[in-house]
Design a protein around this motif. Structure first.
Motif, mmCIF file in Angstrom:
data_model
loop_
_atom_site.group_PDB
_atom_site.id
_atom_site.type_symbol
_atom_site.label_atom_id
_atom_site.label_comp_id
_atom_site.label_asym_id
_atom_site.label_seq_id
_atom_site.Cartn_x
_atom_site.Cartn_y
_atom_site.Cartn_z
ATOM 1 N N LEU A 85 -27.771 -21.157 -31.095
ATOM 2 C CA LEU A 85 -27.714 -21.830 -29.664
ATOM 3 C C LEU A 85 -28.015 -21.005 -28.592
ATOM 4 N N HIS A 86 -27.600 -19.675 -28.772
ATOM 5 C CA HIS A 86 -28.158 -18.806 -27.879
ATOM 6 C C HIS A 86 -29.432 -18.468 -27.408
ATOM 7 N N LEU A 87 -30.312 -18.683 -28.647
ATOM 8 C CA LEU A 87 -31.637 -18.426 -28.683
ATOM 9 C C LEU A 87 -32.192 -19.730 -28.117
ATOM 10 N N ILE A 88 -31.728 -20.907 -28.252
ATOM 11 C CA ILE A 88 -32.210 -22.008 -27.780
ATOM 12 C C ILE A 88 -32.039 -22.244 -26.141
ATOM 13 N N LEU A 89 -30.811 -21.469 -25.871
ATOM 14 C CA LEU A 89 -30.639 -21.593 -24.221
ATOM 15 C C LEU A 89 -31.463 -20.480 -23.624
ATOM 16 N N TRP A 90 -31.295 -19.409 -24.132
ATOM 17 C CA TRP A 90 -31.927 -18.068 -23.174
ATOM 18 C C TRP A 90 -33.084 -17.881 -23.497
ATOM 19 N N LEU A 91 -33.810 -17.959 -24.446
ATOM 20 C CA LEU A 91 -35.196 -17.612 -24.566
ATOM 21 C C LEU A 91 -36.073 -18.556 -23.431
ATOM 22 N N PRO A 92 -35.913 -19.868 -23.524
ATOM 23 C CA PRO A 92 -36.595 -20.793 -22.432
ATOM 24 C C PRO A 92 -36.248 -20.286 -20.997
ATOM 25 N N LEU A 93 -34.820 -20.352 -20.851
ATOM 26 C CA LEU A 93 -34.619 -19.555 -19.349
ATOM 27 C C LEU A 93 -35.197 -18.484 -19.141
ATOM 28 N N THR A 94 -35.071 -17.562 -19.853
ATOM 29 C CA THR A 94 -35.774 -16.251 -19.688
ATOM 30 C C THR A 94 -37.591 -16.286 -19.243
ATOM 31 N N VAL A 95 -38.181 -17.132 -20.004
ATOM 32 C CA VAL A 95 -39.396 -17.468 -19.631
ATOM 33 C C VAL A 95 -39.666 -18.067 -18.424
ATOM 34 N N LEU A 96 -38.911 -18.856 -18.390
ATOM 35 C CA LEU A 96 -39.091 -19.905 -16.868
ATOM 36 C C LEU A 96 -38.732 -19.122 -15.882
ATOM 37 N N LEU A 97 -37.751 -18.428 -15.802
ATOM 38 C CA LEU A 97 -37.383 -17.553 -14.691
ATOM 39 C C LEU A 97 -38.491 -16.274 -14.305
ATOM 40 N N ALA A 98 -38.864 -15.786 -15.549
ATOM 41 C CA ALA A 98 -39.841 -14.746 -15.362
ATOM 42 C C ALA A 98 -41.467 -15.350 -14.805
#
Length: 129
Positions: A85-98
């Motif tokens: 669940l961490h991977l599903i939440l934080w990987l896309p958020l990191t890519v979008l913010l960057a």
């Protein structure tokens, strides 16, 4: 990088964050997502001086990293979800913010470079010493 043209001063923060020319504030700075145009279409400023280097990427890593790590710790300490669940939440958020912050920060660094007449460092070649 001697600028002999006379234009009213442009706020480098608004010009840089919006991807506009740092001299006139009208023409576009970017050609594509992160590529810099050769010159301004409005005032003709040559963008060959523009070299932001790795500065924008460093700021993106620091800012996005701080936000994402704070959110990860908050969620982990509050709910203790499984790692998937961490991977599903934080990987896309990191890519979008960057992705969303890299271009404005690159424009800002170039606009500030123009405003302060920043140039590559040179060694003093005074042989009289």
């Amino acid at each position: 990088m001697e600028d002999k043209a006379h234009f009213p001063p442009v706020n480098p923060v608004t010009a840089g964050l919006s991807g506009k020319c740092p001299r006139c504030g009208q023409g576009k700075l970017f050609d594509g997502f992160l590529g810099i145009k050769k010159s301004c279409s409005a005032c003709g400023l040559d963008y060959s001086f523009a070299d932001s280097g790795d500065g924008p990427a460093v700021f993106v890593i620091m800012l996005v990293g701080f936000i994402v790590v704070a959110l990860v710790l908050l969620v982990e300490l509050s709910y203790q979800p499984p790692i998937w669940l961490h991977l599903i939440l934080w990987l896309p958020l990191t890519v979008l913010l960057a992705g969303a912050s890299l271009r404005p920060l690159k424009g800002l660094m170039i606009a500030l470079q123009f405003r302060h007449k920043a140039e590559e460092g040179r060694l003093d070649q005074d042989k009289s010493l």
